[in-house]
Design a protein around this motif. Sequence first.
Motif, PDB file in Angstrom:
ATOM      1  N   GLU A  35       7.142 -10.777  19.184  1.00  0.00           N
ATOM      2  CA  GLU A  35       6.976 -11.415  17.869  1.00  0.00           C
ATOM      3  C   GLU A  35       7.339 -12.902  18.001  1.00  0.00           C
ATOM      4  O   GLU A  35       8.422 -13.237  18.464  1.00  0.00           O
ATOM      5  CB  GLU A  35       7.904 -10.707  16.858  1.00  0.00           C
ATOM      6  CG  GLU A  35       8.167 -11.456  15.564  1.00  0.00           C
ATOM      7  CD  GLU A  35       6.914 -11.711  14.718  1.00  0.00           C
ATOM      8  OE1 GLU A  35       6.209 -10.753  14.396  1.00  0.00           O
ATOM      9  OE2 GLU A  35       6.648 -12.893  14.399  1.00  0.00           O
ATOM     10  N   SER A  44       5.608  -9.354   5.131  1.00  0.00           N
ATOM     11  CA  SER A  44       6.675  -8.389   4.811  1.00  0.00           C
ATOM     12  C   SER A  44       7.861  -9.039   4.104  1.00  0.00           C
ATOM     13  O   SER A  44       8.674  -8.349   3.496  1.00  0.00           O
ATOM     14  CB  SER A  44       7.157  -7.714   6.100  1.00  0.00           C
ATOM     15  OG  SER A  44       6.055  -7.132   6.758  1.00  0.00           O
ATOM     16  N   THR A  50       7.475  -3.551  -4.222  1.00  0.00           N
ATOM     17  CA  THR A  50       7.306  -2.227  -4.831  1.00  0.00           C
ATOM     18  C   THR A  50       6.944  -1.194  -3.760  1.00  0.00           C
ATOM     19  O   THR A  50       6.080  -1.447  -2.911  1.00  0.00           O
ATOM     20  CB  THR A  50       6.201  -2.209  -5.912  1.00  0.00           C
ATOM     21  OG1 THR A  50       4.960  -2.568  -5.318  1.00  0.00           O
ATOM     22  CG2 THR A  50       6.502  -3.175  -7.030  1.00  0.00           C
ATOM     23  N   GLY A 377      -3.058  -4.024   3.762  1.00  0.00           N
ATOM     24  CA  GLY A 377      -3.424  -4.690   2.512  1.00  0.00           C
ATOM     25  C   GLY A 377      -2.261  -4.827   1.545  1.00  0.00           C
ATOM     26  O   GLY A 377      -1.216  -5.406   1.863  1.00  0.00           O
ATOM     27  N   THR A 382       5.086  -0.259   1.289  1.00  0.00           N
ATOM     28  CA  THR A 382       5.094   1.146   0.859  1.00  0.00           C
ATOM     29  C   THR A 382       4.890   2.086   2.042  1.00  0.00           C
ATOM     30  O   THR A 382       5.566   3.121   2.155  1.00  0.00           O
ATOM     31  CB  THR A 382       3.939   1.362  -0.155  1.00  0.00           C
ATOM     32  OG1 THR A 382       4.097   0.436  -1.223  1.00  0.00           O
ATOM     33  CG2 THR A 382       3.904   2.782  -0.673  1.00  0.00           C
TER      34      THR A 382
HETATM   35  C1  LIG Z   1       1.912 -11.458  -2.659  1.00  0.00           C
HETATM   36  C2  LIG Z   1       2.013 -10.120  -1.979  1.00  0.00           C
HETATM   37  C3  LIG Z   1       2.587  -9.051  -2.640  1.00  0.00           C
HETATM   38  C4  LIG Z   1       2.680  -7.809  -2.012  1.00  0.00           C
HETATM   39  N1  LIG Z   1       3.314  -6.782  -2.661  1.00  0.00           N
HETATM   40  C5  LIG Z   1       3.458  -5.598  -2.043  1.00  0.00           C
HETATM   41  C6  LIG Z   1       4.182  -4.549  -2.656  1.00  0.00           C
HETATM   42  O1  LIG Z   1       4.735  -4.689  -3.739  1.00  0.00           O
HETATM   43  N2  LIG Z   1       4.262  -3.353  -2.016  1.00  0.00           N
HETATM   44  C7  LIG Z   1       3.688  -3.149  -0.792  1.00  0.00           C
HETATM   45  O2  LIG Z   1       3.766  -2.040  -0.282  1.00  0.00           O
HETATM   46  N3  LIG Z   1       3.042  -4.141  -0.156  1.00  0.00           N
HETATM   47  C8  LIG Z   1       2.917  -5.354  -0.754  1.00  0.00           C
HETATM   48  N4  LIG Z   1       2.258  -6.366  -0.115  1.00  0.00           N
HETATM   49  C9  LIG Z   1       1.624  -6.105   1.177  1.00  0.00           C
HETATM   50  C10 LIG Z   1       2.626  -6.069   2.319  1.00  0.00           C
HETATM   51  O3  LIG Z   1       3.495  -7.182   2.239  1.00  0.00           O
HETATM   52  C11 LIG Z   1       1.864  -6.076   3.640  1.00  0.00           C
HETATM   53  O4  LIG Z   1       0.888  -5.066   3.647  1.00  0.00           O
HETATM   54  C12 LIG Z   1       2.811  -5.817   4.802  1.00  0.00           C
HETATM   55  O5  LIG Z   1       3.873  -6.742   4.789  1.00  0.00           O
HETATM   56  C13 LIG Z   1       2.067  -5.893   6.127  1.00  0.00           C
HETATM   57  O6  LIG Z   1       3.018  -5.735   7.140  1.00  0.00           O
HETATM   58  P1  LIG Z   1       2.645  -6.067   8.634  1.00  0.00           P
HETATM   59  O7  LIG Z   1       3.841  -5.770   9.436  1.00  0.00           O
HETATM   60  O8  LIG Z   1       1.357  -5.421   8.985  1.00  0.00           O
HETATM   61  O9  LIG Z   1       2.320  -7.648   8.596  1.00  0.00           O
HETATM   62  P2  LIG Z   1       3.305  -8.908   8.654  1.00  0.00           P
HETATM   63  O10 LIG Z   1       4.530  -8.717   7.868  1.00  0.00           O
HETATM   64  O11 LIG Z   1       2.475 -10.106   8.356  1.00  0.00           O
HETATM   65  O12 LIG Z   1       3.748  -8.917  10.166  1.00  0.00           O
HETATM   66  C14 LIG Z   1       2.842  -9.190  11.213  1.00  0.00           C
HETATM   67  C15 LIG Z   1       3.647  -9.874  12.311  1.00  0.00           C
HETATM   68  O13 LIG Z   1       2.808 -10.034  13.453  1.00  0.00           O
HETATM   69  C16 LIG Z   1       3.155 -11.253  14.064  1.00  0.00           C
HETATM   70  N5  LIG Z   1       2.048 -11.689  14.906  1.00  0.00           N
HETATM   71  C17 LIG Z   1       0.878 -12.233  14.529  1.00  0.00           C
HETATM   72  N6  LIG Z   1       0.117 -12.512  15.622  1.00  0.00           N
HETATM   73  C18 LIG Z   1       0.848 -12.121  16.706  1.00  0.00           C
HETATM   74  C19 LIG Z   1       0.607 -12.166  18.121  1.00  0.00           C
HETATM   75  N7  LIG Z   1      -0.533 -12.644  18.628  1.00  0.00           N
HETATM   76  N8  LIG Z   1       1.577 -11.708  18.934  1.00  0.00           N
HETATM   77  C20 LIG Z   1       2.737 -11.197  18.442  1.00  0.00           C
HETATM   78  N9  LIG Z   1       3.005 -11.126  17.105  1.00  0.00           N
HETATM   79  C21 LIG Z   1       2.070 -11.595  16.252  1.00  0.00           C
HETATM   80  C22 LIG Z   1       3.411 -12.204  12.902  1.00  0.00           C
HETATM   81  O14 LIG Z   1       4.238 -13.303  13.301  1.00  0.00           O
HETATM   82  C23 LIG Z   1       4.083 -11.290  11.898  1.00  0.00           C
HETATM   83  O15 LIG Z   1       5.494 -11.365  11.932  1.00  0.00           O
HETATM   84  C24 LIG Z   1       2.164  -7.633  -0.707  1.00  0.00           C
HETATM   85  C25 LIG Z   1       1.621  -8.719  -0.024  1.00  0.00           C
HETATM   86  C26 LIG Z   1       1.561  -9.959  -0.627  1.00  0.00           C
HETATM   87  C27 LIG Z   1       0.998 -11.125   0.138  1.00  0.00           C
END
Ligand SMILES: Cc1cc2nc3c(=O)[nH]c(=O)nc-3n(C[C@H](O)[C@H](O)[C@H](O)COP(=O)(O)OP(=O)(O)OC[C@H]3O[C@@H](n4cnc5c(N)ncnc54)[C@H](O)[C@@H]3O)c2cc1C
Length: 397
Positions: A35, A44, A50, A377, A382
């Motif tokens: 990361e 995140s 929620t 998304g 959740t």
């Molecule tokens: C405004 C908003 C409100 C939301 N509200 C909710 C809610 O109430 N409830 C809910 O369930 N969800 C909600 N979501 C959605 C939720 O936040 C996301 O679906 C979730 O955080 C996705 O998690 P993730 O770990 O896939 O992505 P991220 O948290 O974006 O993590 C991905 C990680 O991958 C890393 N990365 C990227 N490229 C590379 C690479 N090449 N090599 C190594 N690491 C890399 C990034 O640095 C990042 O830290 C909301 C989103 C937004 C924007």
Amino acid sequence: MNRISTDIVVVGGGVIGLAIALRLRADGREVVVVEPNEPGSGASYGNAGTVADYAIIPVGTPAVLRNFLSLVLSPDSPLAVRRSALPTLLPWLARFAYESLPHRYRENAGRIAELVSDASPAWTEFAAEIGASQFLSAKGCLYLYETRKAFRAAGADIALRRNYGVSQELLSADDVARLEPRLTRFEGGLFFPKAINLSDPGEVMHLLTSAVRRAGVEFVQASVDSIVRERSGLRIVAAACELRARTVVIAAGAHSRKLAASLGDPVRLDTERGYHVEYDMPELPIERPVCPTAHGFYFCPMRGRLRVAGLVELGGLTAPKNLRLTQALVRNARRYFPELGEPSRSWLGFRPSMPDSVPIIRPSRGGKDVILAFGHGHIGLTLAPRTAQLVSAMLAR
Ligand SMILES: Cc1cc2nc3c(=O)[nH]c(=O)nc-3n(C[C@H](O)[C@H](O)[C@H](O)COP(=O)(O)OP(=O)(O)OC[C@H]3O[C@@H](n4cnc5c(N)ncnc54)[C@H](O)[C@@H]3O)c2cc1C
């Protein structure tokens, strides 16, 4: 050049990658998370907090499809498209239109319902495991409608939720005012009694990261440039670092598409950019997350502050913050709480979004040594514990 050999590399330390790493470590696997930034500081960190066990309705619905142009053209709409991104967005948008057709919307809702059904108990257990129970609040969640027409228009979604067994209660204006006395301008609403919420997603991400470290997972601070399949296993190339692993889990959120494609699995992942503004305040005007549905955001009660989070902007990963959208959040927040002044801070984040709103949690079509876990998304927070369970089951020996 730093060289590391391990059993499993998890690419991406968001809530999804971290939850997976913790679970695989508990299964007895040797795990390294790669990361580039502070873990948990992407989407995140800035979400609405929620644990939305009720959020089975995909973004693409027949109503959104019907009204797409007027939504995109209206300056006060919760949906915006950056013109400069249109050419690259077209394949995603075409698929989104197809997934919004009545039969696809119903099927997609069913697939999401299957995933979110036990989200609240799963998160309660997960929070206890990482020492974050004090950040959980179990007061349910509200969708609110300003006009009878808007409430009636929600009928199809309400019926679909009922069909899939989601707990929801229809509220009159008086019911709404009893639950949230400051909110008096609504004709009605929906209460999701089993939903829970996190009062500080950022703090919970810190606790989750600490729990993952304590469990014995190693972190490498780098961005993965490429992953190469070789006879002896997978070679993961990052700046100044090369890792070898038997299995790679791609959990890089909205940034996952290129890596998945390079390993033989092109997926239609894009991003729905989302925004928040926050107001530091010791006394909060609401008890639970509240979504005034016409504006596509949530008021989120957080520790010491009110967060207003939401909106969807289709516009890719590189464009800067759209000030028009943060201003729309501020303006619309003041419709309900006129005392709000200028926000203390604002934020833009990248939801990893599939056209059907259904996350990808499966082995890569290019080979079972790569697991895809992204595309969550609006419901990634959740679904983190559930995603980790599913990945663990896929890799069970
Ligand atoms: C405004 C908003 C409100 C939301 N509200 C909710 C809610 O109430 N409830 C809910 O369930 N969800 C909600 N979501 C959605 C939720 O936040 C996301 O679906 C979730 O955080 C996705 O998690 P993730 O770990 O896939 O992505 P991220 O948290 O974006 O993590 C991905 C990680 O991958 C890393 N990365 C990227 N490229 C590379 C690479 N090449 N090599 C190594 N690491 C890399 C990034 O640095 C990042 O830290 C909301 C989103 C937004 C924007």
